[in-house]
Design an enzyme around this catalytic site. Structure first.
Site, PDB file in Angstrom:
ATOM      1  N   TRP A  10       0.811  -1.205   0.000  1.00  0.00           N
ATOM      2  CA  TRP A  10       0.000   0.000   0.000  1.00  0.00           C
ATOM      3  C   TRP A  10       0.846   1.256   0.000  1.00  0.00           C
ATOM      4  O   TRP A  10       1.820   1.365   0.745  1.00  0.00           O
ATOM      5  CB  TRP A  10      -0.909  -0.021   1.232  1.00  0.00           C
ATOM      6  CG  TRP A  10      -1.554   1.284   1.541  1.00  0.00           C
ATOM      7  CD1 TRP A  10      -1.000   2.338   2.224  1.00  0.00           C
ATOM      8  CD2 TRP A  10      -2.863   1.709   1.166  1.00  0.00           C
ATOM      9  NE1 TRP A  10      -1.887   3.379   2.317  1.00  0.00           N
ATOM     10  CE2 TRP A  10      -3.044   3.022   1.675  1.00  0.00           C
ATOM     11  CE3 TRP A  10      -3.915   1.108   0.464  1.00  0.00           C
ATOM     12  CZ2 TRP A  10      -4.230   3.734   1.492  1.00  0.00           C
ATOM     13  CZ3 TRP A  10      -5.104   1.825   0.295  1.00  0.00           C
ATOM     14  CH2 TRP A  10      -5.239   3.123   0.803  1.00  0.00           C
ATOM     15  N   ASN A  30       0.060   5.644   0.065  1.00  0.00           N
ATOM     16  CA  ASN A  30      -0.861   6.774  -0.065  1.00  0.00           C
ATOM     17  C   ASN A  30      -0.105   8.098  -0.231  1.00  0.00           C
ATOM     18  O   ASN A  30       0.681   8.238  -1.178  1.00  0.00           O
ATOM     19  CB  ASN A  30      -1.988   6.804   0.978  1.00  0.00           C
ATOM     20  CG  ASN A  30      -1.543   6.808   2.430  1.00  0.00           C
ATOM     21  OD1 ASN A  30      -0.858   5.895   2.880  1.00  0.00           O
ATOM     22  ND2 ASN A  30      -1.949   7.822   3.174  1.00  0.00           N
ATOM     23  N   ASP A  31      -0.284   9.044   0.659  1.00  0.00           N
ATOM     24  CA  ASP A  31       0.177  10.426   0.410  1.00  0.00           C
ATOM     25  C   ASP A  31       1.655  10.559   0.036  1.00  0.00           C
ATOM     26  O   ASP A  31       2.510   9.981   0.690  1.00  0.00           O
ATOM     27  CB  ASP A  31      -0.024  11.275   1.661  1.00  0.00           C
ATOM     28  CG  ASP A  31      -1.452  11.276   2.165  1.00  0.00           C
ATOM     29  OD1 ASP A  31      -1.731  12.049   3.102  1.00  0.00           O
ATOM     30  OD2 ASP A  31      -2.279  10.502   1.659  1.00  0.00           O
ATOM     31  N   GLN A  58       3.823   7.711   2.089  1.00  0.00           N
ATOM     32  CA  GLN A  58       3.201   6.878   3.122  1.00  0.00           C
ATOM     33  C   GLN A  58       3.143   5.445   2.586  1.00  0.00           C
ATOM     34  O   GLN A  58       2.642   5.219   1.474  1.00  0.00           O
ATOM     35  CB  GLN A  58       1.779   7.367   3.401  1.00  0.00           C
ATOM     36  CG  GLN A  58       1.722   8.815   3.866  1.00  0.00           C
ATOM     37  CD  GLN A  58       1.866   8.928   5.366  1.00  0.00           C
ATOM     38  OE1 GLN A  58       0.932   8.629   6.086  1.00  0.00           O
ATOM     39  NE2 GLN A  58       3.016   9.368   5.822  1.00  0.00           N
ATOM     40  N   TRP A  61       3.028  10.080  10.144  1.00  0.00           N
ATOM     41  CA  TRP A  61       1.938  10.581   9.309  1.00  0.00           C
ATOM     42  C   TRP A  61       2.434  11.645   8.352  1.00  0.00           C
ATOM     43  O   TRP A  61       3.574  12.031   8.368  1.00  0.00           O
ATOM     44  CB  TRP A  61       0.822  11.097  10.225  1.00  0.00           C
ATOM     45  CG  TRP A  61       0.265   9.976  11.021  1.00  0.00           C
ATOM     46  CD1 TRP A  61       0.962   9.034  11.724  1.00  0.00           C
ATOM     47  CD2 TRP A  61      -1.094   9.640  11.197  1.00  0.00           C
ATOM     48  NE1 TRP A  61       0.118   8.158  12.323  1.00  0.00           N
ATOM     49  CE2 TRP A  61      -1.140   8.494  12.030  1.00  0.00           C
ATOM     50  CE3 TRP A  61      -2.276  10.228  10.740  1.00  0.00           C
ATOM     51  CZ2 TRP A  61      -2.349   7.906  12.385  1.00  0.00           C
ATOM     52  CZ3 TRP A  61      -3.463   9.639  11.119  1.00  0.00           C
ATOM     53  CH2 TRP A  61      -3.505   8.502  11.923  1.00  0.00           C
ATOM     54  N   SER A  62       1.537  12.139   7.545  1.00  0.00           N
ATOM     55  CA  SER A  62       1.953  13.059   6.484  1.00  0.00           C
ATOM     56  C   SER A  62       2.568  14.332   7.008  1.00  0.00           C
ATOM     57  O   SER A  62       2.123  14.900   7.988  1.00  0.00           O
ATOM     58  CB  SER A  62       0.746  13.434   5.628  1.00  0.00           C
ATOM     59  OG  SER A  62       0.416  12.353   4.808  1.00  0.00           O
ATOM     60  N   ASP A  86      -1.000  17.405   8.761  1.00  0.00           N
ATOM     61  CA  ASP A  86      -0.396  17.716   7.465  1.00  0.00           C
ATOM     62  C   ASP A  86       0.143  19.136   7.350  1.00  0.00           C
ATOM     63  O   ASP A  86      -0.390  19.945   6.605  1.00  0.00           O
ATOM     64  CB  ASP A  86      -1.417  17.495   6.330  1.00  0.00           C
ATOM     65  CG  ASP A  86      -2.113  16.153   6.464  1.00  0.00           C
ATOM     66  OD1 ASP A  86      -3.335  16.113   6.319  1.00  0.00           O
ATOM     67  OD2 ASP A  86      -1.421  15.156   6.741  1.00  0.00           O
ATOM     68  N   GLU A 128      -7.364  18.823   4.989  1.00  0.00           N
ATOM     69  CA  GLU A 128      -6.140  18.047   5.121  1.00  0.00           C
ATOM     70  C   GLU A 128      -5.123  18.572   4.123  1.00  0.00           C
ATOM     71  O   GLU A 128      -5.486  19.195   3.134  1.00  0.00           O
ATOM     72  CB  GLU A 128      -6.419  16.577   4.781  1.00  0.00           C
ATOM     73  CG  GLU A 128      -7.399  15.904   5.690  1.00  0.00           C
ATOM     74  CD  GLU A 128      -7.419  14.417   5.442  1.00  0.00           C
ATOM     75  OE1 GLU A 128      -7.148  13.666   6.384  1.00  0.00           O
ATOM     76  OE2 GLU A 128      -7.705  14.013   4.311  1.00  0.00           O
ATOM     77  N   ASP A 180     -11.526  16.396   3.347  1.00  0.00           N
ATOM     78  CA  ASP A 180     -11.802  15.063   3.841  1.00  0.00           C
ATOM     79  C   ASP A 180     -13.207  14.612   3.468  1.00  0.00           C
ATOM     80  O   ASP A 180     -13.444  13.457   3.194  1.00  0.00           O
ATOM     81  CB  ASP A 180     -11.638  15.050   5.367  1.00  0.00           C
ATOM     82  CG  ASP A 180     -11.450  13.655   5.903  1.00  0.00           C
ATOM     83  OD1 ASP A 180     -11.976  13.362   6.981  1.00  0.00           O
ATOM     84  OD2 ASP A 180     -10.795  12.839   5.237  1.00  0.00           O
TER      85      ASP A 180
END
Lengths: 192, 543
Positions: free
Chosen positions: B59, B61-62, B78, B121-122, B156, B210, B244
């Protein structure tokens, strides 16, 4: 969400609201302790009110759970229902019913729910990013639908798929409420 | 961390009650990305990309902290090292000299065993212009009961910049109920941060903001501007938030007061769902950075899957990045333009240029001699017969809905015309990207659609149609469309970058050599193709 929005609007204009109404609202939406009222308020935000109430009430820890706790209970309910479904799929697969293909697909759908969606939702709830918890339960509802569709109307799993779908459909808005109630929590601390 | 010098500093949001995150010291064991042998076969993985960034498996993501540092481009992202859904998130890392070919690096950041951390996290990275002495303390911006920041909606941070007042500034998105907010923090030493009393920006009914982004753009120039440089009247600002509630990236163009630290969108520039989006398809958590080597603003964006999680588990991966786009302000000043970085053109081979041609209503024209599953195509249309255009009902304000109702198979007058990509030989599967022209109140309106409804015989995919209006005047301008096609992604750019639309598709038949590419016109009126160029794209070293 409309009820919640009205409530938070009240909290944000604290200086204009009489103290008594604030106090009443605080006792009603206490962050720490739940009651039948919180379960009812939470379930009103879901598409299956009765199922939501009975699911939560069937878990004794729901009476002490906060919003996140209720969401966790729902996610674990999805897990329990999905486990039952997968068990049935495995049993049916062993009988030669001519349903090998759709049953095999369904096994993959439920494997995705149990090995990916549920752990994702639980981890996201624990770590405070409800967005991925919502993704997890929404996909669980989707996987149940995909399984059902594989039988083209002649499914031996209809009741089970529906329960998994509906329980997941309850969990998603319950998770979304965590955002709203966290705000109320912080606002209420300011008054104490 | 051996790779980064002391001059780099990373921001992470602090999760309430879970302590401070630290960069790992080099003596900790790093996980490495596993090798690719099992994923080498094209037929067992027909949907993996040839030139869009993605890790070998699992996986993603960002995108995080994209930057250029000492001549090398860095991308962090991520990543879940253990599976094809979100979880166990760490910052993975890749480097490149050209933004096209990438070299994987060791995992940059993962939770320390010593602290009670719930994940990396981002965030963003800031490069200091001067020498910087590492502080034993890490900077902290945290939601507390005192500052009333919503703990689950505070994340973020943007890249920090040095203001004219000598203080560092950073922006973090959040929300209070349905109002999106951007908090601004200031610091003299990059360690202690004070929240500004006024918000940088806010808007009602937009939900959680976000991945807030905030950067300058030149007026009347495509040359990028660095936040750190002295700015004059030829600069405007762009404020972007990932919402979001709708999972889209929206932006406004406006003015920034560097003394009060307040951003004001221009008249007509709207926040939220009715505002402008970077991309009208699948494109989220985008992050821009100033490429100082080439003086341009570059945009990265995460493109998630449209397949079910059960399919993601079967294929063993989820998530790709968009091709980096250069962004600059349109000469109207009302919107941004985006275009794939020029470097991607180094992958173009075996060009096919078709001559100018009139495409009759109801006809299809195949583009020959191109690897249709891994291609770059540019087509330009000239339209006439304007009096025959369908009227635009004033209630048709939602382009996505309009495209869903009027897909490629719905005949029109001027349109639909465009491209059929990932088309199977017998047309059982195809994805269409096209235009329709309507007569509006006092001008002609151009609608662009990406129709995935017939993209795959697999019923388990999300085949939502995407749509956007394109701000071009079809009477006086030609209509151009460029599509980057890469196995399970079509990134389309309408009007030379005015409207962008990214879609994910998973054909069963139209894969690899069995995919076809066509131009088509399903309107009743003919259109003229003034230009049609297609290139087979070479494979890049994406990881």
């Amino acid at each position: 969400m409309k009820t919640s929005r009205a409530l938070t609007a009240v909290f944000l204009s604290l200086s204009h609201v009489p103290l008594l109404s604030i106090f009443l609202l605080l006792t009603r939406f206490s962050f720490v302790q739940s009651d039948a009222n919180m379960i009812a308020q939470t379930c009103k935000q879901t598409p299956f009110y009765n199922l939501c109430v009975s699911s939560l009430n069937s878990d004794p820890s729901s009476s002490k759970a906060d919003v996140r706790g209720l969401a966790l209970i729902m996610v674990n309910k999805v897990k329990a229902k999905a486990t039952i479904s997968l068990h049935l799929i495995n049993q049916l697969s062993q009988k030669s019913l001519g349903l090998k293909n759709p049953l095999s697909y369904c096994a993959d759908n439920y494997d995705a729910i149990l090995s990916a969606d549920i752990p994702e939702a639980l981890e996201a709830l624990q770590k405070g990013d409800p967005k991925f918890a919502q993704d997890g339960v929404k996909d669980a509802a989707n996987e149940a639908n995909l399984c059902e569709a594989k039988f083209h109307g002649k499914s031996p799993l209809t009741k089970f798929n529906k329960v998994v779908h509906d329980t997941s459909a309850i969990a998603a808005p319950a998770i979304a409420l965590i955002y709203i109630y966290t705000i109320i929590f912080f606002s209420s601390i300011m008054l104490v | 961390m051996a790779i980064f010098s002391a001059r780099l500093f990373f921001f992470f949001p602090i999760l309430f009650g879970h302590g401070i995150f630290e960069l790992e010291a080099s003596h900790h064991i790093y996980q490495t990305l596993q090798n690719l042998d099992e994923f080498a076969s094209a037929t067992s993985q027909p949907h993996r990309t040839g030139y869009h960034f993605q890790p070998p498996k699992n996986w993603m993501n960002d995108p995080n902290g994209p930057m250029i540092y000492k001549g090398i481009y860095h991308l962090f992202y991520q990543y879940n090292p253990k599976g094809a859904v979100w979880g166990n998130i760490v910052w993975a890392h890749s480097t490149s000299r050209d933004l096209v070919n990438w070299t994987p690096q060791k995992l940059a950041i993962y939770p320390s065993q010593r602290s009670a951390i719930d994940g990396a996290w981002s965030g963003s990275a800031t490069i200091f212009p001067d020498e910087w002495v590492k502080s034993p303390k890490n900077p902290v911006m945290a939601p507390t009961p005192e500052n009333q920041i919503n703990a689950s909606s505070f994340r973020d941070p943007t890249t920090a910049w040095l203001g004219a007042d000598g203080r560092w500034k950073v922006v973090i998105g959040s929300r209070i109920n349905c109002k999106g907010l951007a908090y601004l923090y200031r610091s003299k030493d990059f360690v202690y941060w004070i929240k500004a009393k006024t918000l940088l920006h806010s808007a009602e009914d937009t939900g959680m903001w976000e991945c807030v982004d905030f950067f300058p753009v030149s007026v009347n120039s495509s040359v990028g501007v660095d936040m750190l440089s002295i700015l004059g009247p030829n600069v405007k600002y762009v404020f972007k938030a990932s919402l979001d509630d709708t999972k889209h990236d929206y932006y406004t163009v406006g003015e920034y007061d560097p003394v009060k630290d307040v951003y004001t969108p221009d008249e007509g520039s709207v926040d939220g769902d009715s505002g402008l989006r970077y991309d009208y398809g699948k494109f989220y958590a985008s992050k821009s950075f100033f490429d100082s080597a080439k003086n341009r603003m570059i945009l990265w964006g995460w493109i998630n899957e449209s397949s079910s999680v059960s399919d993601d588990i079967k294929k063993g991966w989820s998530g790709i990045q968009a091709i980096p786009r250069v962004i600059w302000l349109d000469k109207s000043g009302k919107q941004l333009l985006q275009w794939p970085i020029k470097e991607i053109e180094m992958l173009r081979t075996n060009a096919v240029h078709l001559p100018r041609k009139v495409l009759q209503g109801g006809s299809v024209l195949e583009v020959p001699r191109v690897t249709a599953a891994q291609a770059d195509v540019e087509i330009t249309f000239k339209v006439s017969h304007f009096r025959k255009a369908e009227g635009l009902d004033p209630s048709w304000t939602n382009p996505q809905l309009l495209c869903s109702q009027k897909g490629a198979s719905v005949r029109g007058s001027l349109g639909p015309f465009g491209l059929l990509v990932f088309a199977s030989k017998g047309m059982q599967e195809y994805t269409s990207v096209f235009f329709r022209i309507f007569k509006g109140q006092n001008k002609y309106v151009v609608l662009m659609c990406s129709d995935q409804s017939r993209s795959s015989l697999n019923p388990d995919n999300d085949k939502t149609t995407y749509g956007a209006f394109v701000d071009v005047d079809p009477v006086h301008e030609h209509l151009s469309l460029r599509s980057l096609i890469d196995h399970s992604v079509v990134e389309s750019f309408g009007g030379q970058g005015k409207s962008c639309m990214t879609a994910r598709v998973y054909p069963i038949l139209a894969i690899n050599e069995d995919a076809h590419l066509h131009a088509f016109n399903n309107g009743s009126k003919s259109v003229t193709i003034t230009r049609l160029s297609a290139w087979s794209m070479k494979k890049a070293n994406i990881n």
